[in-house]
Each structure stands twice: as C-alpha cells, then as structure tokens.
Scaffold this active site. Structure first.
Site, short mmCIF file in Angstrom:
data_model
loop_
_atom_site.label_atom_id
_atom_site.label_comp_id
_atom_site.label_asym_id
_atom_site.label_seq_id
_atom_site.Cartn_x
_atom_site.Cartn_y
_atom_site.Cartn_z
N GLN A 118 83.66 -34.12 -105.85
CA GLN A 118 81.93 -33.83 -106.47
C GLN A 118 80.65 -35.02 -106.66
OE1 GLN A 118 82.00 -31.09 -109.21
NE2 GLN A 118 83.13 -29.82 -107.87
N HIS A 185 82.67 -31.52 -111.55
CA HIS A 185 82.16 -31.45 -113.55
C HIS A 185 81.75 -32.85 -113.44
CE1 HIS A 185 83.48 -26.97 -112.72
NE2 HIS A 185 83.47 -27.26 -111.77
N GLU A 277 75.35 -19.27 -115.08
CA GLU A 277 73.98 -18.44 -115.86
C GLU A 277 73.36 -19.70 -115.88
OE1 GLU A 277 76.09 -20.32 -119.80
OE2 GLU A 277 78.18 -18.55 -119.49
N TYR A 287 77.30 -22.65 -126.29
CA TYR A 287 77.26 -22.21 -125.58
C TYR A 287 78.24 -21.52 -124.86
CZ TYR A 287 72.82 -23.23 -125.54
OH TYR A 287 71.03 -23.37 -126.45
N TYR A 298 90.27 -19.41 -111.90
CA TYR A 298 90.57 -19.39 -110.20
C TYR A 298 91.03 -18.91 -110.22
CZ TYR A 298 85.94 -22.57 -109.47
OH TYR A 298 85.02 -22.67 -109.49
CA LIG Z 1 78.14 -19.58 -121.89
#
Ligand SMILES: [Ca+2]
Ligand SMILES: [Ca+2]
Length: 407
Positions: A118, A185, A277, A287, A298
């Site tokens: 990524q 990520h 989200e 969060y 996964y």
């Molecule tokens: Ca969250």
C-alpha cells in the site's frame, strides 16, 4: 356449464404454456452466453403519492460518468487555481494534467519512494496561500532504520511554459515514528483547515498497539503548523515530542479527511474484517483501536464492540460488510444542487461512491452508487463537477473520471 368448465381449463392451460415458453425464451438468451445489457428503463410514475418534487423522473443516478484520462495506479489529486490537476501515481510520479487541452506533464523533484504493497507516492495538497507562495505538500512511503514509514514534504512548485514543472527547495517536515516492517496502513492523507493548520492521518502500519502508544505517532491524527512545527494548543504537548503532534488517537487506517462548512473534521477509517468507520474528530479523543472495533480480526478473533467501552469515541457510521473507504470530500457547490453539504466517500473493495448526509453531530449513508471500479480519490472541481480516481489495481487501468449532472 360443463362445456364452459372445459373451455376454462383449456384456456388456463394455453395461458400456462405461453407463460412457460416466454420464460424459456428469456432464460435461453441468458444461457446462450450473450447477455444483453439493457439500460434501466424509465419507469412510469408509481400509483399513489409519487408526484413528490424530489422524485427523479428516471431511476438513474442523476449523473454521467466520463473517462477523462488514464493513469497508472493513481492515488491522489488536487486542483490548481488555473483548473489544472496535480495527480500522484503510487510508483512515484507527480503529474500536472490540463483537462481543457488534454495535456499531461511531469513534475520533477519527487523524492525516492518505497513503492510496495500500500506504499508509494501518496497525497498531494496545496498550501492555503498557494496562489502567493506556490507551496505544495506531498506524502509518501520512505525507507529507513527499522523498515518504512510515511513522510510529508513541503516544496515550492515551479511550473514552466512547456506544461511540466519541478518541486524546489523540498523539505521533509514530518515522519512516521517508528519505522516498522511491512507495506500496509501508511494512511498519510493530508488536509489544511481554515485556520491554516496541517492535518495528517497517520495509520497504524498494521501493528495494532501503537495506536494507543503515545511514544509512537502511528494510529494517530496529527496536527501541525504549516512548517511542521508543533502548535502550542495541541492536547498532549506535555507528554513528549511525539505525543505533542497528536490531536486524537486509537485510529486504524485513515484514507480520507474532510472539513465541513462549520470547520469540523470528519475522517473515515478502514476497519479490520467489518467495522469501517466514519468519525467526527475531536481534540484528545480516543477512537478505540485496537481495543474496540465493530469488526473482527482477519483470523476471526473477536474484538469487543465499541458499545462495550463507552470511554472510547464511537463511530457515527459503521459499515459491515466493509466499503473500504478511500478519498473524501464534503461537497459545497450547486452544480449538484441536491448534494450541497453531502459527503462523498470512495469505495475500494465496494467499487462504489458513497454519499453521506450530515445532521448536526450525526451522519448516515444516504446513497451508494455502483461505480464498478475501485474508487481511491474524490475531488470537487472548480466547475462543481465531482472528479474521481479509480486506482485500477485489479485491471491495470487507473482512470481519472468526471461526474456531471444529467441534463
Ligand atoms: Ca473506532
Ligand atoms: Ca485530493
């Protein structure tokens, strides 16, 4: 009476046979392997109170999608004041594209990027005073001690008469800390707020715990001055150099940031298996990742839901199955008048464009358009059109797309 009955049964048999034949006809055209793609027919107005002013005449999406230009794994774009576009490609190329002349140029001076998984060249945004200072910001994956990590650099964009340009006086103003193994990520979306503060989404590099560790800036929302220095009013300035960059924590993989008309920051993030989200980003809020998520790991190992730990800020929208959100605008033009104030989120695995409606501090998915391509980036053009980048990861063809209203 008896005759009538026989006739009736025969009639029914005939009607039944015709029905079967007709059904066979439809099926045989399918099984012949020659599917006919029929555009959705305009439906007659439904009976009853269907004459509402919001009812479209046709059950279509209300817009036309035009293929504008092919790109190779494009990741991000931003409009210049003259209507041209800066477009990044993951392998490390920064383009300047003129949609009017359909002419594409290259911007030299991009640092070496780690193009793997990524990672690669990521976002590109303009300084709020770009018109006078020509400053642009790029994000990218770089290698270093311990592995790789995202970096954000600032440079002056010098455009020449040939439709090309260069990044000059480039300076790295922020880095993910620590660098780690793996290629996932990075996050590294960039946005400026109306006060001129620089926001960077720093994802957790698929390492989980750093999202709760204030000695790492992974899994955080970072807020900086435009030169990369730390604002005095950040919430964790008393907890060390890294924590001082942090505005909020407990994030997973954020690939979209957008400010609304009131200046509030909204960010979506990819959940693990389930649990994407949409969050309203607030100062010093946690969060929850990886301690809570509305998805599971996964390997199906459970993660407690957000509802079990009310001390963590819960998402305002959660998606299971996931949409794999990437790119985000909050639309503020009247070309699509009915969508002024709506959020638009690209979907990678869902190959969609998701429209979000906001109501105060709440939000909901209002509509989902099937784009049949992985949508990586969303922008609003100077004429109010909605522009998308389809990343082309699966079919090898990335596209710059333009959505314009029908009629
Ligand atoms: Ca969250
Ligand atoms: Ca953009």
């Amino acid at each position: 009476m008896k005759l009538f009955c026989v006739f009736s049964i025969r009639s029914l048999l005939i009607i039944f046979s015709l029905g079967l034949l007709s059904a066979c006809g439809d099926n045989s055209s399918d099984s012949a392997g020659a599917p006919v793609v029929t555009p959705p027919a305009a439906e007659p107005p439904a009976s009853g109170p269907a004459e509402g002013p919001e009812e479209p005449d046709e059950p279509d999406e209300g817009f036309t999608t035009s293929e504008i230009k092919k790109f190779n794994s494009p990741w991000a774009m931003t409009f210049l004041p003259d209507g041209r576009l800066l477009v990044t490609e993951m392998a490390g190329t920064l383009h300047v594209y003129d949609p009017t002349a359909n002419k594409i140029g290259n911007i030299s001076g991009v640092p070496e990027v780690v193009h793997a998984g990524q990672g690669g060249l990521g976002d590109v945004v303009l300084h709020p005073q770009y018109a006078t200072n020509s400053l642009v910001y790029i994000s990218y994956a770089e290698s270093g001690e311990g592995g790789s990590g995202a970096a954000v650099a600032r440079a002056r964009l010098a455009l020449d008469d040939t439709g090309n340009g260069a990044l000059e006086d480039l300076k790295v103003i922020w880095r993910q800390t620590p660098k780690v193994s793996g290629d996932g990520h990075f996050g590294h979306r960039i946005a400026f707020d109306r006060d001129g503060m620089l926001w960077i989404s720093s994802s957790e590099r698929q390492k989980f715990d750093p999202a709760q560790d204030m000695n790492a800036n992974l899994g955080k929302m970072v807020r900086l001055n435009d030169d990369g220095s730390i604002p005095a009013d950040n919430p964790f300035t008393d907890q060390g150099e890294i924590a001082a960059q942090v505005w909020s924590l407990g994030h997973r993989n954020i690939l979209g940031l957008a400010f609304d008309a009131d200046g509030r920051l909204w960010a979506h993030e990819m959940g693990p298996k389930g649990g994407d989200e949409l969050n309203l980003i607030e100062k010093a809020a946690n969060y929850g990742y990886p301690l809570v998520s509305n998805g599971v790991h996964y390997d199906d190992k459970p993660i407690p839901d957000h509802s079990t730990r009310p001390e963590f800020r819960a998402p305002l929208i959660t998606w299971t199955p996931v949409i794999s959100p990437a790119g985000f605008i909050i639309y503020n033009d009247n070309l699509f008048q009915q969508w002024n104030g709506s959020g638009f989120i690209g979907g990678l695995s869902s190959e969609s464009l998701v429209r979000v409606e906001f109501n105060g501090d709440t939000a909901r998915e209002a509509e989902r358009f099937d784009m049949q391509r992985r949508i990586r980036e969303v922008e609003q053009g100077p004429d109010g059109a909605i522009w998308l980048l389809a990343d082309g990861t699966r079919d090898g063809e990335g596209w710059l797309l333009k959505l314009t209203p029908n009629q």
